[in-house]
Design a protein around this motif. Sequence first.
Motif, mmCIF file in Angstrom:
data_model
loop_
_atom_site.group_PDB
_atom_site.id
_atom_site.type_symbol
_atom_site.label_atom_id
_atom_site.label_comp_id
_atom_site.label_asym_id
_atom_site.label_seq_id
_atom_site.Cartn_x
_atom_site.Cartn_y
_atom_site.Cartn_z
ATOM 1 N N SER A 35 0.828 -1.208 0.000
ATOM 2 C CA SER A 35 0.000 0.000 0.000
ATOM 3 C C SER A 35 0.859 1.254 0.000
ATOM 4 C CB SER A 35 -1.018 0.004 1.137
ATOM 5 O OG SER A 35 -0.532 -0.609 2.272
ATOM 6 N N ASP A 69 -6.405 4.253 5.633
ATOM 7 C CA ASP A 69 -5.371 3.218 5.552
ATOM 8 C C ASP A 69 -5.747 2.089 6.506
ATOM 9 O OD1 ASP A 69 -3.094 1.641 5.661
ATOM 10 O OD2 ASP A 69 -1.704 3.337 5.634
ATOM 11 N N TYR A 82 -4.213 -2.594 9.164
ATOM 12 C CA TYR A 82 -4.353 -3.485 10.330
ATOM 13 C C TYR A 82 -5.797 -3.857 10.633
ATOM 14 C CZ TYR A 82 0.438 -1.973 10.985
ATOM 15 O OH TYR A 82 1.767 -1.718 10.786
ATOM 16 N N THR A 109 -3.749 -4.179 2.458
ATOM 17 C CA THR A 109 -2.459 -4.791 2.153
ATOM 18 C C THR A 109 -2.465 -6.263 2.520
ATOM 19 O OG1 THR A 109 -0.073 -4.675 2.555
ATOM 20 C CG2 THR A 109 -1.488 -4.126 4.408
ATOM 21 N N SER A 154 0.373 -7.419 3.568
ATOM 22 C CA SER A 154 1.636 -7.468 4.315
ATOM 23 C C SER A 154 1.477 -7.850 5.780
ATOM 24 C CB SER A 154 2.329 -6.102 4.267
ATOM 25 O OG SER A 154 2.774 -5.814 2.968
ATOM 26 N N LYS A 155 0.314 -7.676 6.373
ATOM 27 C CA LYS A 155 0.201 -7.859 7.812
ATOM 28 C C LYS A 155 -0.592 -9.137 8.126
ATOM 29 C CE LYS A 155 2.548 -4.090 8.121
ATOM 30 N NZ LYS A 155 2.074 -2.778 7.806
HETATM 31 C C1 LIG Z 1 2.622 -1.669 7.315
HETATM 32 C C2 LIG Z 1 1.775 -0.525 6.898
HETATM 33 C C3 LIG Z 1 1.351 -0.390 5.585
HETATM 34 C C4 LIG Z 1 1.619 -1.457 4.587
HETATM 35 O O1 LIG Z 1 2.611 -1.215 3.790
HETATM 36 P P1 LIG Z 1 2.857 -2.198 2.563
HETATM 37 O O2 LIG Z 1 3.539 -1.290 1.615
HETATM 38 O O3 LIG Z 1 1.532 -2.671 2.074
HETATM 39 O O4 LIG Z 1 3.694 -3.316 3.066
HETATM 40 C C5 LIG Z 1 0.520 0.646 5.239
HETATM 41 N N1 LIG Z 1 0.099 1.520 6.165
HETATM 42 C C6 LIG Z 1 0.459 1.400 7.438
HETATM 43 C C7 LIG Z 1 -0.092 2.329 8.429
HETATM 44 C C8 LIG Z 1 1.321 0.392 7.839
HETATM 45 O O5 LIG Z 1 1.700 0.319 9.112
#
Ligand SMILES: *Cc1c(COP(=O)(O)O)cnc(C)c1O
Length: 368
Positions: free
Chosen positions: A79, A180, A183, A211, A213-214
Amino acid sequence: MNPLDLARPEIRTLKPYSSARSEGGTGAVLLNANESPWPPCANGRAWNRYPEPQPAALVARLAGLYRVPAPCVLVGRGSDEGIDLLVRAFCAAGRDAILLLPPTFGMYAVSAGIQGARVIEAPPRPDFSIPVQAVLAACTPGVKLVFACAPNNPTGTGIPRATLLELAGALRDRALLVVDEAYIEFADPDGGCRSVSDCVARFPNLVVLRTLSKAWALAGVRIGTLIADPRVAALLRKLLPAYPLPRPSVDAALQLLSAAGERAMHARCARIRNERARLRAGLAALGCVRRVLPTQANFIAVRFEDAGTAFAALLADGVVVRDLRRYPRLGDALRITIGTPAENDCVLTALRALHGASLRPARAEQPA
Ligand SMILES: *Cc1c(COP(=O)(O)O)cnc(C)c1O
């Protein structure tokens, strides 16, 4: 309102690069992109071919997952890429601005800095909740993007869905609201902090970032989704590099985004919530801890009597946490990600030892 009225005029009229893959044409003999005719190795599958710029199968799966129409979806490298594209498309250097509620995720201000956009700050309330009227008052005409991180990094504070929709409605015609939700999967299911991705059809100025990623445990694969009005998504697609998504990443994401993968994701989130409750209770009982902030994310912000000593004690035991002391209003805090049960025990053990150590010299100073 057409949300593109807020965009930079030169971006609206920009003619994007036309790649061999996007010009397309179907045939069995592909001689239009100067690729190698042979794969690099036996298991390299189609790695000799450029990937689809926005792989249709992945877009369809993510649209289904987030319950939005495919034209609302832009897939990027995390993201973070969505944040960067928004700032570049909507903020003219030296003129426009983004609005933030600090302390919050650092990438918003970094992307603005790279673009030469101003950063305007609206302070949240002492409990880090969002004062809607104060945000609207700070939203001067140059502000094109308002970033709301829900749940917020680094505090863990959730934002009620009703607050976000109130903001989106009030900002209509004035600015995009970027929510965003990196989480959101970790939020308590009955806590009122639910995704607003289903509302992009109602609010053309609403953008949601998701995302893998988490909660999906795919940080190394770099896949993020931006969900917006189809006109906004189409505008941002023009700014993407020709082939942003590496084929191995797309293959890995498609494999993990199965029904079984989704069940595993939900199971991981439930375990994280259990461990979060256990770690919060364990931390709150420690003498070195001032306060454990409420959290809807997979991390906990903790205020310490002496955050520097706590950070050093954790590090001495090999436990690396995030030092928050440079953030406004978090000058005594550290951010601890929820790990495995054994890893969380390492945190509690290191901090309990610190508590004991801080008592010992005090006793030694007592006259015999
Ligand atoms: C970890 C995080 C992201 C995600 O970043 P990526 O680029 O998708 O890995 C986005 N916004 C926030 C607030 C985060 O902590």
